[in-house]
Scaffold this motif. Structure first.
Motif, PDB file in Angstrom:
ATOM      1  N   HIS A  25       0.746  -1.386  -0.084  1.00  0.00           N
ATOM      2  CA  HIS A  25       0.096   0.146  -0.051  1.00  0.00           C
ATOM      3  C   HIS A  25       0.834   1.385  -0.058  1.00  0.00           C
ATOM      4  O   HIS A  25       0.365   2.344  -0.658  1.00  0.00           O
ATOM      5  N   LEU A  28       1.988   1.576  -3.611  1.00  0.00           N
ATOM      6  CA  LEU A  28       0.803   1.849  -4.544  1.00  0.00           C
ATOM      7  C   LEU A  28       0.392   3.428  -4.118  1.00  0.00           C
ATOM      8  O   LEU A  28      -0.020   4.196  -5.165  1.00  0.00           O
ATOM      9  N   GLY A  29       0.570   3.987  -2.938  1.00  0.00           N
ATOM     10  CA  GLY A  29       0.258   5.513  -2.679  1.00  0.00           C
ATOM     11  C   GLY A  29       1.098   6.418  -2.963  1.00  0.00           C
ATOM     12  O   GLY A  29       0.711   7.368  -3.821  1.00  0.00           O
ATOM     13  N   THR A  32       0.507   6.528  -6.869  1.00  0.00           N
ATOM     14  CA  THR A  32      -0.190   7.456  -7.350  1.00  0.00           C
ATOM     15  C   THR A  32      -0.128   8.671  -7.176  1.00  0.00           C
ATOM     16  O   THR A  32      -0.503   9.780  -7.899  1.00  0.00           O
ATOM     17  N   MET A  47      -6.568  10.305  -3.036  1.00  0.00           N
ATOM     18  CA  MET A  47      -6.391   8.742  -3.593  1.00  0.00           C
ATOM     19  C   MET A  47      -5.144   8.107  -2.851  1.00  0.00           C
ATOM     20  O   MET A  47      -5.341   7.076  -2.407  1.00  0.00           O
ATOM     21  N   SER A  48      -3.995   8.804  -2.884  1.00  0.00           N
ATOM     22  CA  SER A  48      -2.938   8.281  -2.050  1.00  0.00           C
ATOM     23  C   SER A  48      -2.958   8.379  -0.740  1.00  0.00           C
ATOM     24  O   SER A  48      -2.748   7.409  -0.175  1.00  0.00           O
ATOM     25  N   THR A  51      -5.173   5.239   0.248  1.00  0.00           N
ATOM     26  CA  THR A  51      -4.348   3.997   0.090  1.00  0.00           C
ATOM     27  C   THR A  51      -3.469   4.121   1.135  1.00  0.00           C
ATOM     28  O   THR A  51      -3.196   2.833   1.790  1.00  0.00           O
ATOM     29  N   TYR A  52      -2.793   4.816   1.699  1.00  0.00           N
ATOM     30  CA  TYR A  52      -2.000   4.737   2.951  1.00  0.00           C
ATOM     31  C   TYR A  52      -2.841   4.339   4.369  1.00  0.00           C
ATOM     32  O   TYR A  52      -2.473   3.592   4.944  1.00  0.00           O
TER      33      TYR A  52
END
Length: 159
Positions: A25, A28-29, A32, A47-48, A51-52
């Motif tokens: 994650h 991914l963050g 993003t 969004m980031s 994700t975190y």
């Protein structure tokens, strides 16, 4: 001995899984945020951060499941009601993740999530609550109950 081993192994595997999911994650963050990705006009910063937050939430939940399994292994006692509910929730989550992972990631991810699901279910079943008063002791330490006294004029008869 087996149930302590299974619960301890489940705790270790859950901690490793929590660390891997938090790391995924974080990656991914950052991806993003760095690429300013947006889905249908969503804010990339939101969004980031989401994700975190999702990674932190999943990691905390898995660490809680691991702690409950470790406490069960150390004490060699069944988890309390809250602990059983959390472990059952973790098992259900791994069942859903297993179904999704076979379609999205592949069979190796499915096998991994299914292994963790099996460890959780085995921990729950090996530490099943014993019946309070009516059940027989599996060790055979309790003597059999005496026959019930007759009620009124009725007496037991044999055929």
């Amino acid at each position: 001995m087996l149930r302590r081993l299974v619960a301890g192994l489940a705790a270790i595997v859950l901690v490793v899984e929590a660390a891997v999911l938090v790391l995924v994650h974080i990656v991914l963050g950052r991806t993003t945020a760095n690429q300013s990705m947006s889905i249908a006009g969503s804010d990339p910063d939101v969004m980031s951060k989401a994700t975190y937050a999702m990674g932190a939430g999943m990691g905390a939940f898995l660490v809680l499941c691991a702690a409950l399994a470790a406490v069960a292994a150390i004490r060699d006692r069944s988890p309390n009601r809250f602990g059983r509910i959390v472990l059952i929730s973790g098992a259900v989550a791994h069942g859903v993740l297993g179904i999704l992972s076979v379609a999205l990631v592949g069979w190796a991810a499915f096998a991994t999530t299914t292994l963790i699901l099996c460890l959780l279910v085995l921990t729950l079943t090996l530490y099943a609550d014993r019946p309070a008063g009516g059940g027989a002791d599996p060790g055979g330490d309790t003597p059999p109950l005496p026959p019930a006294p007759p009620i009124g004029d009725l007496k037991p008869t044999s055929p």
